[in-house]
Design a protein around this motif. Structure first.
Motif, short mmCIF file in Angstrom:
data_model
loop_
_atom_site.label_atom_id
_atom_site.label_comp_id
_atom_site.label_asym_id
_atom_site.label_seq_id
_atom_site.Cartn_x
_atom_site.Cartn_y
_atom_site.Cartn_z
N MET A 2 0.83 -1.21 0.00
CA MET A 2 0.00 0.00 0.00
C MET A 2 0.87 1.26 0.00
N LEU A 3 1.92 1.28 0.84
CA LEU A 3 2.81 2.45 0.87
C LEU A 3 3.55 2.57 -0.45
N THR A 4 3.97 1.44 -1.01
CA THR A 4 4.71 1.49 -2.28
C THR A 4 3.82 2.04 -3.40
N ALA A 24 8.01 4.36 1.13
CA ALA A 24 7.61 4.79 2.47
C ALA A 24 7.28 6.28 2.44
N MET A 25 6.43 6.68 3.40
CA MET A 25 5.93 8.06 3.43
C MET A 25 6.43 8.72 4.71
N ASP A 26 7.27 9.75 4.58
CA ASP A 26 7.92 10.33 5.75
C ASP A 26 7.46 11.77 5.98
N LEU A 27 6.41 11.90 6.78
CA LEU A 27 5.87 13.22 7.09
C LEU A 27 6.12 13.60 8.54
N THR A 28 5.71 12.70 9.42
CA THR A 28 5.58 13.02 10.84
C THR A 28 6.93 13.15 11.54
N GLU A 29 7.03 14.15 12.42
CA GLU A 29 8.24 14.34 13.23
C GLU A 29 7.84 14.33 14.70
N ALA A 52 5.83 17.34 15.30
CA ALA A 52 4.93 17.81 14.24
C ALA A 52 4.16 16.65 13.63
N GLY A 53 2.88 16.54 14.01
CA GLY A 53 2.02 15.50 13.44
C GLY A 53 1.02 16.13 12.48
N THR A 54 -0.12 16.52 13.03
CA THR A 54 -1.14 17.17 12.20
C THR A 54 -0.60 18.47 11.60
N ASP A 55 0.17 19.21 12.39
CA ASP A 55 0.64 20.53 11.98
C ASP A 55 2.00 20.41 11.28
N LYS A 109 12.22 11.50 11.43
CA LYS A 109 10.79 11.25 11.20
C LYS A 109 10.37 10.10 12.11
N ILE A 110 9.12 10.15 12.55
CA ILE A 110 8.62 9.07 13.40
C ILE A 110 7.34 8.46 12.80
N PHE A 111 6.97 7.30 13.36
CA PHE A 111 5.76 6.58 12.93
C PHE A 111 5.81 6.20 11.45
N ILE A 112 6.98 5.93 10.90
CA ILE A 112 7.07 5.68 9.47
C ILE A 112 6.78 4.19 9.19
N THR A 113 5.61 3.96 8.62
CA THR A 113 5.15 2.60 8.34
C THR A 113 6.06 1.94 7.31
N TRP A 114 6.61 0.81 7.67
CA TRP A 114 7.53 0.06 6.80
C TRP A 114 8.67 0.95 6.30
N LYS A 160 5.66 1.39 18.88
CA LYS A 160 4.38 0.71 19.04
C LYS A 160 3.31 1.62 18.43
N LYS A 161 2.53 1.07 17.51
CA LYS A 161 1.53 1.92 16.87
C LYS A 161 0.22 1.15 16.75
N MET A 162 -0.67 1.41 17.65
CA MET A 162 -2.02 0.87 17.60
C MET A 162 -2.04 -0.66 17.46
N GLY A 163 -1.04 -1.33 18.02
CA GLY A 163 -1.04 -2.79 18.06
C GLY A 163 -0.76 -3.47 16.75
N ILE A 164 -0.34 -2.72 15.73
CA ILE A 164 -0.05 -3.36 14.44
C ILE A 164 1.39 -3.84 14.49
N LYS A 165 1.61 -4.99 15.16
CA LYS A 165 3.00 -5.39 15.46
C LYS A 165 3.71 -6.03 14.28
C1 LIG Z 1 -1.47 3.47 11.94
C2 LIG Z 1 -0.64 4.71 11.69
C3 LIG Z 1 0.27 4.74 10.62
C4 LIG Z 1 1.04 5.89 10.39
N1 LIG Z 1 1.95 5.86 9.36
C5 LIG Z 1 2.67 6.98 9.10
C6 LIG Z 1 3.60 7.01 8.02
O1 LIG Z 1 3.79 6.01 7.29
N2 LIG Z 1 4.28 8.15 7.79
C7 LIG Z 1 4.11 9.27 8.56
O2 LIG Z 1 4.74 10.28 8.28
N3 LIG Z 1 3.26 9.26 9.61
C8 LIG Z 1 2.53 8.15 9.90
N4 LIG Z 1 1.65 8.13 10.95
C9 LIG Z 1 1.57 9.30 11.80
C10 LIG Z 1 0.37 10.14 11.45
O3 LIG Z 1 0.57 10.80 10.24
C11 LIG Z 1 0.16 11.08 12.62
O4 LIG Z 1 -0.21 10.28 13.72
C12 LIG Z 1 -0.89 12.09 12.35
O5 LIG Z 1 -0.41 13.01 11.41
C13 LIG Z 1 -1.31 12.82 13.63
O6 LIG Z 1 -0.19 13.32 14.28
P1 LIG Z 1 0.01 13.05 15.84
O7 LIG Z 1 -0.12 11.59 16.11
O8 LIG Z 1 1.26 13.73 16.24
O9 LIG Z 1 -1.24 13.75 16.55
P2 LIG Z 1 -1.40 15.29 16.90
O10 LIG Z 1 -1.11 16.12 15.69
O11 LIG Z 1 -0.63 15.59 18.13
O12 LIG Z 1 -2.94 15.36 17.19
C14 LIG Z 1 -3.52 14.79 18.39
C15 LIG Z 1 -5.03 14.92 18.29
O13 LIG Z 1 -5.40 16.31 18.18
C16 LIG Z 1 -6.21 16.51 17.02
N5 LIG Z 1 -5.87 17.78 16.38
C17 LIG Z 1 -4.65 18.25 16.05
N6 LIG Z 1 -4.75 19.42 15.44
C18 LIG Z 1 -6.08 19.70 15.35
C19 LIG Z 1 -6.83 20.80 14.81
N7 LIG Z 1 -6.24 21.83 14.19
N8 LIG Z 1 -8.17 20.74 14.89
C20 LIG Z 1 -8.78 19.71 15.49
N9 LIG Z 1 -8.13 18.65 16.02
C21 LIG Z 1 -6.79 18.65 15.95
C22 LIG Z 1 -5.87 15.35 16.09
O14 LIG Z 1 -6.94 15.06 15.18
C23 LIG Z 1 -5.62 14.21 17.07
O15 LIG Z 1 -6.84 13.64 17.44
C24 LIG Z 1 0.89 7.00 11.22
C25 LIG Z 1 -0.03 6.98 12.27
C26 LIG Z 1 -0.79 5.86 12.51
C27 LIG Z 1 -1.76 5.87 13.65
#
Ligand SMILES: Cc1cc2nc3c(=O)[nH]c(=O)nc-3n(C[C@H](O)[C@H](O)[C@H](O)COP(=O)(O)OP(=O)(O)OC[C@H]3O[C@@H](n4cnc5c(N)ncnc54)[C@H](O)[C@@H]3O)c2cc1C
Length: 409
Positions: free
Chosen positions: A129-131, A162-167, A170-173, A195-200, A256-261
């Motif tokens: 899926m990531l590929t 692989a998809m490398d976004l999260t640090e 910095a997750g959502t933002d 980067k963290i949480f990088i699937t595969w 550890k990510k949501m039990g997907i070991k």
């Molecule tokens: C199964 C799984 C696979 C993943 N695989 C990858 C991957 O391959 N590559 C990668 O780069 N990342 C991956 N991630 C990480 C994922 O991209 C981040 O978890 C996601 O971007 C959210 O970031 P965070 O966990 O830091 O949560 P945060 O950004 O800290 O957010 C925490 C909570 O606050 C809420 N929130 C944050 N900002 C707002 C806002 N402005 N308005 C309303 N609510 C808000 C969020 O919805 C969330 O519920 C994976 C995550 C999971 C669970």
């Protein structure tokens, strides 16, 4: 637990009775040669691999998990073999662009194969899926050189994505990312960051792993407008396309990510790794959304695949387990009680689950029925609906699987 069985009949019903896909494909550029017989053969062959090779790994792989040692990740027993079987069948390139070695099959058909794969073993299915998502982004935004170098190897599965976004901070933002990409005289970049949480992000199934990394150039503006997208391979390809030198990136740990070991979730450290720009400078988030949107749709399909196997288990259990007598009279006089299946409320719950699964399948297939194997939605109506359909395909099956146990008031 029952063995996973691909719901072939239901898949065919959606594709050919509900969506009339063969007529649609005839009318779409590049799909005229895909007829119903071809599609049946694709579904049946994919089903064999998913049922016989991949599904049997599901439970034990998640119990065993992935192993990390000195930056290398070893996958659970059986994954390497399954990955090889999967790629020998050409399944990684099923929906890929034929100009670069993909098979160009219709997305609605690919969607059925994705359901089987994700239903059979989600941990494993995350790798193809990531590929596939990385291929879409490179195909849509990469230079011709990047496409020619990477896409054939990625469609064949020799190289994974692989998809490398999260640090860490910095997750959502994503506007806050700190990974930086320094331009080099030869046009490439040196990427530094974590980067963290990088699937595969790291594993032993493919010989190379192609990371699509969000980073900022030193002159980038603050926020999301300064983000660019870079292709950073684990091994730098040599001029003849073979594997060259090891790049300066490594998996620092498994998380550890949501039990997907069974699936490796990686901390990835980039220490001046060589990378190449994908798309335009400062347009990285938009380019990455090609990949992210695909992953979101397939995450919805994961929920569907998982719910389908859960339903099959529930039906089997309702046949085996005996409790109480049927309200319409004894059904199983030889035993102390009747099977759960005779009770109207149990039947209601099972039929509700079945209806949700079939509805979810119809929705995801329909939402992709206008798309070809390439990354270009061919119909204006499809393009205009994407902003709604993509999030709905992602969320709807997941929400339904969450509310399913609730009883009506
Ligand atoms: C199964 C799984 C696979 C993943 N695989 C990858 C991957 O391959 N590559 C990668 O780069 N990342 C991956 N991630 C990480 C994922 O991209 C981040 O978890 C996601 O971007 C959210 O970031 P965070 O966990 O830091 O949560 P945060 O950004 O800290 O957010 C925490 C909570 O606050 C809420 N929130 C944050 N900002 C707002 C806002 N402005 N308005 C309303 N609510 C808000 C969020 O919805 C969330 O519920 C994976 C995550 C999971 C669970």
């Amino acid at each position: 637990m029952t063995d996973y069985r691909v719901p072939l009949q239901d898949m065919r019903f959606v594709l050919f009775d509900v969506l009339q896909s063969s007529q649609l494909w005839q009318s779409l550029e590049g799909l005229g040669e895909v007829d119903e017989d071809t599609a049946h053969a694709v579904l049946e062959e994919a089903a064999k691999i998913c049922e016989q090779v991949i599904a049997p790994l599901n439970r034990e792989a998640d119990e065993e998990g992935c192993h990390w040692s000195a930056g290398e990740v070893t996958t659970p027993d059986g994954f390497r073999n399954a990955y090889q079987v999967f790629n020998e069948g050409g399944w990684g390139g099923l929906g890929g662009n034929p100009e670069h070695g993909g098979m160009g099959m219709p997305k609605s058909l690919v969607s059925a194969v994705e359901e089987m794969l994700q239903g059979a073993c989600m941990s494993f299915g995350l790798a193809p899926m990531l590929t596939a998502g990385a291929c879409l982004a490179v195909d849509a935004h990469g230079s011709d050189e990047l496409k020619q170098t990477y896409l054939p190897k990625m469609y064949s599965g020799e190289w994974a994505g692989a998809m490398d976004l999260t640090e860490p901070h910095a997750g959502t933002d994503l506007g806050m990312i700190r990974t930086r990409a320094e331009p080099q005289a030869d046009g490439s970049y040196r990427v530094h960051g974590t980067k963290i949480f990088i699937t595969w992000g790291e594993h032993d199934m493919a010989e190379n792993i192609v990371h699509l990394v969000l980073a900022k150039r030193p002159d980038a503006s603050a926020g999301t407008k300064g983000i660019s997208l870079f292709l950073v391979p684990k091994f730098i390809p040599a001029a003849d396309g073979s594997l060259g030198s090891r790049n300066a990136l490594a998996c620092g740990a498994l998380e550890k990510k949501m039990g997907i070991k069974g699936s490796a979730t990686c901390v990835m450290n980039f220490d001046g790794a060589q990378g190449w720009l994908v798309g335009e400078v400062n347009q990285g988030l938009a380019a990455m959304f090609t990949m992210m949107n695909y992953e979101r749709v397939v995450v919805g399909i994961q929920a569907l695949g998982t719910a389908q196997w859960a339903y099959q288990n529930a039906v089997a259990y309702a046949h085996e387990r005996i409790q109480s007598r049927s309200p319409t009279g004894v059904q199983n006089p030889a035993a102390e009680a009747d099977p759960l299946l005779v009770h109207p409320d149990v039947r209601r719950m099972l039929l509700t689950a079945k209806a949700y699964n079939e509805g979810g399948r119809a929705f995801t297939s329909m939402s992709r029925s206008g798309s070809t194997g390439r990354n270009t939605p061919p119909t204006p109506s499809c393009a205009s609906g994407r902003k709604i359909v993509s999030p709905c395909s992602h969320l709807w099956p997941k929400r339904l699987s969450a509310i399913r146990p609730l009883r009506p008031r």
